[in-house]
Design an enzyme around this catalytic site. Structure first.
Site, short mmCIF file in Angstrom:
data_model
loop_
_atom_site.label_atom_id
_atom_site.label_comp_id
_atom_site.label_asym_id
_atom_site.label_seq_id
_atom_site.Cartn_x
_atom_site.Cartn_y
_atom_site.Cartn_z
N ASP A 33 -4.51 14.77 -23.31
CA ASP A 33 -5.69 14.89 -22.41
C ASP A 33 -6.49 13.69 -22.87
OD1 ASP A 33 -7.00 15.82 -20.77
OD2 ASP A 33 -7.52 17.60 -21.61
N ASP A 34 -6.92 12.91 -21.95
CA ASP A 34 -7.93 11.98 -21.91
C ASP A 34 -7.43 10.70 -22.95
OD1 ASP A 34 -9.28 13.56 -20.21
OD2 ASP A 34 -11.02 13.87 -21.79
N CYS A 72 -8.40 15.85 -14.80
CA CYS A 72 -7.36 16.46 -15.07
C CYS A 72 -6.57 17.20 -14.27
CB CYS A 72 -7.65 17.47 -16.16
SG CYS A 72 -8.64 16.76 -17.74
N HIS A 126 -4.00 22.38 -15.60
CA HIS A 126 -5.35 22.47 -15.96
C HIS A 126 -5.65 23.76 -16.34
CE1 HIS A 126 -9.44 21.14 -16.51
NE2 HIS A 126 -9.98 21.99 -15.61
N ASP A 323 -3.01 11.88 -19.03
CA ASP A 323 -3.17 12.23 -17.69
C ASP A 323 -4.07 11.47 -16.81
OD1 ASP A 323 -5.61 13.13 -18.93
OD2 ASP A 323 -5.78 15.10 -18.36
N HIS A 324 -4.72 10.56 -17.46
CA HIS A 324 -5.47 9.43 -17.25
C HIS A 324 -6.16 8.39 -18.18
CE1 HIS A 324 -8.78 12.14 -17.79
NE2 HIS A 324 -8.28 12.96 -17.07
#
Length: 492
Positions: A33-34, A72, A126, A323-324
């Site tokens: 995540d992130d 997300c 999510h 995810d990004h």
């Protein structure tokens, strides 16, 4: 079972494969995540990531992988369905993709339907938006009775602020009401990712004993806010060596809504509600972000070690993706929620047993919707008709080859931010990024344009869209953008 030519080319053990399910390759699918592409495998000299780097050395590092929307749920929904946000209709953290696509077969569901034992744990979809149809057994996650923080004072602060929010009639999120970072003398499994690694190691042992191949999804949450990690990971870094963002100001001539006021970060105690983040605090935040990466990295290492211990590494494909991206002060902003390079470009590592190009990097443009068809092809599975991505197996075989002409991302803005509800459709080519902010009620109306030249301005600091000298280029790229992702597929 007959395997496709790409599989035959990639796997040295393929000659021994029989029709038995057990001989088909396993998949370890790791979501982070992130996580922005800033660690050793991506050239960072400061971030300590020995296990991510070890994974990269056994596979291909995608330097230009792009999520379809930099937040997300839209990103994860797109990747796990193989469909783009305009198809899933997921643009926020509330809507479930099955409202628009009730019968879609997700990536893990496809493997389940093809005879795999499929298990998911941690943050894959999510939070609160699980998809039971995806799993052979119910999805699960660590249960931490003390919440996200290790220090009692921070646990109590979260409770206090939650109570105050409720008393004021606001909807609190207890996990976001304490400080934005924390260092404590806690064991790894006192927090989500360490506890999740415990679960994943146990799951690998159980899955290895089954008479069928497995697909195991493991979703780590760090380095997502708050940047909470045991002190030993903070101690890996000298704060004096942590550099602040080189471009702490919005891009020149960009629309004011190109980036946000980073309300996600401002939800945390100790963060100014308006204005820029002071340098000292910015350095603490970056320190916490890096410590959280190193903490997560150690948990990835535990999974790799367990695969080796169980003798599974030579029959397991490993995919790790963030995810990004995430801004750490670039453009005077933090977090994600935009179409800029910092947010849309995300890490992707793919390790395949017997891969001749192991340890190489590729500059090929790929998209997260490509992961679904790529995994299916690698494992000899048919490709569902609904997929909106392209398998990048040829890039794994030949990392330097020409590939897609563009990658596409998008992000919505409401009328409060932009004056009218708009969708920012962004196209990244080898040399440029063009973002078209389009009226959501009239797709023919372009409200604003952004053009960045990555040859001369890789940080995207100067919007060239209004430059008369770039008019022909804007026209050319706009026409390419209107043709969309289908026209950008690799030739052949």
């Amino acid at each position: 079972m007959k395997f496709p030519a790409p599989f035959m080319a990639l796997f040295v053990f393929v000659s021994s494969i029989s029709a038995a399910d057990k001989s088909r390759p396993n998949v370890l699918f790791i979501a982070v995540d992130d996580l922005r592409p800033e660690f050793g495998a991506y050239g960072s000299k400061i971030v300590k990531s020995p296990h991510l780097d070890r994974l990269a050395a056994s596979g291909v590092t995608f330097q230009h992988a792009y999520c379809q929307q930099a937040v997300c749920s839209p990103s994860r929904s797109s990747l796990l369905t193989g469909a783009r946000p305009d198809t899933t209709q997921v643009y926020d953290l509330v809507r479930h993709f099955r409202k628009s696509l009730p019968d879609v077969v997700t990536l893990p569901q496809h493997f389940k339907n093809q005879g795999y034992y499929v298990q998911g744990m941690g943050k894959l979809y999510h939070s609160g938006l699980d998809d039971p149809a995806s799993w052979s057994v119910p999805w699960t996650k660590p249960q931490l009775p003390h919440g996200v923080y290790g220090l009692p004072e921070n646990q109590n602060l979260g409770k206090k602020l939650t109570a105050e929010a409720r008393a004021a009639g606001k909807k609190p999120n207890a996990a976001r009401r304490g400080p934005a970072f924390e260092s404590s003398d806690s064991p790894d499994n006192a927090f989500h990712d360490g506890a999740l690694a415990d679960m994943a190691v146990a799951a690998l042992r159980e899955a290895s004993a089954k008479n069928q191949p497995f697909w195991l999804g493991v979703g780590f949450i760090r380095p997502h806010l708050p940047f909470v990690a045991p002190k030993k990971y903070w101690d890996l870094y000298d704060p004096a060596q942590i550099e602040l963002a080189p471009n702490p100001q919005p891009a020149r001539d960009a629309p004011p809504y190109a980036v946000t006021n980073f309300g996600e970060l401002r939800n945390y105690a100790g963060i100014p509600q308006q204005g820029p983040i002071p340098d000292a605090l910015a350095r603490q935040l970056k320190h916490g972000y890096y410590a959280a990466i190193s903490y997560m990295d150690a948990q990835v290492g535990r999974l790799l070690d367990e695969l080796d211990r169980l003798g599974l590494r030579n029959n397991t494909i490993i995919v790790l993706w963030g995810d990004h991206g995430w801004k750490l002060g670039e453009h005077g902003s933090w977090c994600k929620h935009s179409t800029v390079e910092n947010d849309t470009n995300a890490p992707l590592l793919v390790s395949v047993p017997g891969l001749k190009s192991a340890g190489q990097k590729t500059a090929a443009l790929v998209e997260f919707v490509d992961i679904y068809p790529s995994l299916a092809e690698l494992c000899g599975l048919p490709l569902p008709a609904h997929l909106e991505g392209t398998s990048f197996v040829p890039v794994l075989n030949e990392p330097s080859r020409a590939w897609k002409s563009a990658a596409f991302s998008q992000y919505p803005r409401g009328a409060k931010e932009a004056g009218v509800a708009v969708m920012g459709y962004s196209m990244r080519t080898e040399k440029y990024r063009l973002t078209r902010w389009v009226d959501r009620t009239d797709a023919s109306k372009v409200v604003a344009l952004e053009l960045y030249d990555h040859q001369t301005d890789p940080q995207e600091n100067i919007n060239l869209a209004a430059d008369p000298a770039k008019a022909d280029l804007v026209k050319q790229l706009s026409a390419q953008a209107e043709q969309g992702w289908q026209a950008a597929k690799p030739k052949g």
